[in-house]
Design a protein around this motif. Structure first.
Motif, PDB file in Angstrom:
ATOM      1  N   THR A 422       0.831  -1.210   0.000  1.00 49.43           N
ATOM      2  CA  THR A 422       0.000   0.000   0.000  1.00 49.43           C
ATOM      3  C   THR A 422       0.859   1.250   0.000  1.00 49.43           C
ATOM      4  OG1 THR A 422      -1.769  -1.162   1.200  1.00 49.43           O
ATOM      5  CG2 THR A 422      -1.808   1.241   1.248  1.00 49.43           C
ATOM      6  N   LYS A 426       1.278   4.158  -2.994  1.00 51.73           N
ATOM      7  CA  LYS A 426       1.142   5.585  -2.712  1.00 51.73           C
ATOM      8  C   LYS A 426       2.331   6.353  -3.290  1.00 51.73           C
ATOM      9  CE  LYS A 426       0.275   8.685   1.256  1.00 51.73           C
ATOM     10  NZ  LYS A 426      -1.137   9.001   1.001  1.00 51.73           N
ATOM     11  N   ASN A 429       2.160   6.443  -7.206  1.00 57.00           N
ATOM     12  CA  ASN A 429       1.205   7.451  -7.680  1.00 57.00           C
ATOM     13  C   ASN A 429       1.779   8.859  -7.538  1.00 57.00           C
ATOM     14  OD1 ASN A 429      -0.689   5.456  -8.263  1.00 57.00           O
ATOM     15  ND2 ASN A 429      -1.652   5.582  -6.256  1.00 57.00           N
ATOM     16  N   ARG A 430       2.467   9.104  -6.423  1.00 60.04           N
ATOM     17  CA  ARG A 430       3.033  10.430  -6.193  1.00 60.04           C
ATOM     18  C   ARG A 430       4.085  10.767  -7.249  1.00 60.04           C
ATOM     19  NH1 ARG A 430       5.622   9.592  -1.509  1.00 60.04           N
ATOM     20  NH2 ARG A 430       3.716   9.960  -0.310  1.00 60.04           N
ATOM     21  N   ASP A 490       4.018   7.783   4.836  1.00 66.03           N
ATOM     22  CA  ASP A 490       3.245   6.973   3.886  1.00 66.03           C
ATOM     23  C   ASP A 490       2.636   5.760   4.571  1.00 66.03           C
ATOM     24  OD1 ASP A 490       3.820   8.693   1.809  1.00 66.03           O
ATOM     25  OD2 ASP A 490       5.546   7.543   1.092  1.00 66.03           O
ATOM     26  N   ASP A 495      -0.442  12.618   4.381  1.00 65.75           N
ATOM     27  CA  ASP A 495       0.036  13.309   3.187  1.00 65.75           C
ATOM     28  C   ASP A 495       1.239  14.204   3.486  1.00 65.75           C
ATOM     29  OD1 ASP A 495      -1.913  12.172   1.577  1.00 65.75           O
ATOM     30  OD2 ASP A 495      -3.359  13.782   1.969  1.00 65.75           O
TER      31      ASP A 495
END
Length: 518
Positions: A422, A426, A429-430, A490, A495
């Motif tokens: 997971t 993250k 995607n960032r 993360d 965030d």
């Protein structure tokens, strides 16, 4: 008569197309190979002639000349046997001599059978780029080559053969031989059984959390603790919580293992992250790669996986210092007089060491097990620049007896791996949205990306500045702390980097603090 076909030479982990030109003419009987061949190719004369005779073909006494072009690139190995033999038979009109769009590669035995070759995957990838129509190679390598064709979505045909006679039959009538096909998805369905599960490791909750953070961000990690505290067990459990290889990573890793002849029999594709554990007597060349016949070293064999160095101070100082470039650049450059080769080396470094040359730092009465000078000399084997490149320093104390005899089970590797996956998603995607191609984990961030993705509010910036001054940290250690803080955030689903994330990351610099309070 002149015959032409294609073969391949390995340059590092990539392949170069080689034109094999064979000419048979009148004159005194001879067999000459030109085009910078090594001794293995020069010695192929007897193998090739004997294999041809034992396969039932007649060889008239002629002058035979073989040219391997380009002639200014050194050719190594025995994989040119089959291409030279077929070129010779083509010149004698035993097979068609129009084979320019066919790549033939393989090592011959004296009875005409074919042996396994190294580098079938990069050779097939090169053939696809060169838009060749057909590859003929030993049957044991055919599935490996077919994977490269599937990856490139090429129309090239891959044919596996077992003998020289089979090769001739295929060239005479290709319609009777079906090209090799491979089901890539089936290969990825094989789930490995890891030798150690985190649920089986007693205690060490802090160290387990540090391993999870390292896995989630791809961070380098060093464990310091007395013998028997579980450092090696923790390292061996780490592959079980790493995210699975994607197809692109799998191809990169397989190329290295294919060239190094490290692929397991029956496994044409590396579908699981490698775990390399070299002994502390390993030489510089074995660790970094190179040698007379340049081969990938341990740092490249650990590409997309883990390099575990147990008893770190026992490695020679030179062996440890050669790690600095791959840790920084994620690749190794091996330079020789005639050739410069680059090997990929994007790996997680996991190291373990005792706090003292005697093992534990203090005995049962609280006295040092060695003199301060001996301990300092032992620790100084690991240079500051190398420690700067290790993101997480973690203390692994002796396991408490209550925890050792406890029957309670901790979290399994599968549960931890799900959190790691997971966190990695993250990050992916960032970096995708942030226009950072080629960056997949926080540990790979450059200085520009750190500024972009790791901003600190004023209290956090002040706290980091205080830590820098108190611990006398370098600019590189500053960046490492920010990367680890980003990974902790993360995993926490945050965030932004918050104060607890930053403080935890600072605590993972134990070798930058006063070591005598260990």
């Amino acid at each position: 008569m002149l015959s032409q076909l294609s073969a391949a030479a390995l340059i590092g982990i990539d392949a170069l197309k080689v034109e094999v030109e064979t000419n048979v003419s009148g004159g005194l009987p001879s067999f000459t190979v030109v085009g910078l061949p090594d001794n293995a190719i020069r010695e192929s004369r007897e193998r090739i002639l004997t294999a041809i005779k034992n396969s039932g073909f007649n060889l008239p006494p002629k002058k035979i000349t073989v040219n391997l072009a380009p002639a200014d690139v050194k050719k190594e190995g025995t994989a040119f046997d089959l291409s030279i033999a077929i070129g010779l038979l083509g010149s004698l009109q035993e097979v068609s001599n129009k084979l320019e769009e066919t790549l033939i590669i393989g090592e011959l035995a004296l009875d005409g059978s074919l042996r396994r070759i190294n580098g079938a995957l990069p050779i097939a990838m090169m053939a696809s780029r060169e838009n060749l129509k057909r590859i003929i190679l030993p049957l044991v390598n055919a599935e490996e080559a077919a994977i490269a064709v599937a990856a490139s979505q090429s129309t090239i045909e891959v044919h596996g053969v077992e003998t020289l006679s089979d090769t001739v039959s295929l060239l005479r009538d290709p319609s009777h031989c079906k090209p090799m096909e491979v089901d890539v998805e089936r290969l990825f369905q094989d789930h490995p059984e890891y030798p150690v599960d985190f649920a089986d490791i007693k205690g060490q909750a802090t160290a387990k959390k540090a391993m999870e953070i390292a896995a989630a961000g791809g961070h380098n990690l060093i464990m310091i603790g007395p013998p028997g505290s579980g450092k090696t067990l923790l390292a061996k459990a780490l592959p079980g919580i790493l995210p699975p290889l994607n197809f692109e990573e799998s191809l990169e890793t397989t190329k290295i293992y294919s060239v190094a002849d490290k692929l397991s029999n029956g496994k044409p594709l590396m579908t699981h992250r490698p775990f390399r554990n070299p002994h502390h007597t390993t030489s510089n060349v074995a660790l970094i790669g190179g040698g007379t016949m340049a081969k990938p070293g341990e740092v490249s064999l650990a590409h997309n996986g883990v390099l575990f160095l147990d008893e770190l101070p026992e490695f020679t100082r030179n062996a440890l210092e050669v790690l600095r470039q791959p840790l920084e650049d994620n690749e190794v450059t091996v330079s020789r007089i005639s050739l410069t080769t680059n090997y990929p080396a994007c790996f997680m470094l996991v190291a373990a060491m005792n706090p003292s040359p005697a093992g534990a730092l203090k005995d049962q009465d609280g006295n040092l097990t060695a003199t301060p000078q001996q301990i300092q000399r032992y620790l100084s084997k690991i240079s500051g620049p190398l420690l700067d490149r290790i993101d997480i320093h973690i203390d692994v104390p002796k396991v408490d007896n209550l925890e050792l005899f406890s029957t309670a089970k901790g979290e399994s590797s599968e549960v931890i791996r799900n959190r790691v996956i997971t966190a990695r998603e993250k990050q992916a995607n960032r970096f995708s949205e942030g226009n950072a191609p080629g960056i997949h984990a926080n540990a790979q961030m450059t200085t520009r990306l750190i500024k972009k993705f790791c901003p600190l509010d004023k209290p956090c910036a002040t706290k980091l500045m205080e830590a820098m001054e108190r611990l006398n940290l370098s600019a590189r250690a500053h960046d490492r702390i920010l990367k680890v803080s980003r990974t902790i955030a993360d995993l926490d689903g945050s965030d932004n980097i918050e104060m607890p994330h930053l403080i935890q990351a600072i605590q993972y610099r134990s070798l930058d603090r006063d070591f005598w309070n260990y």
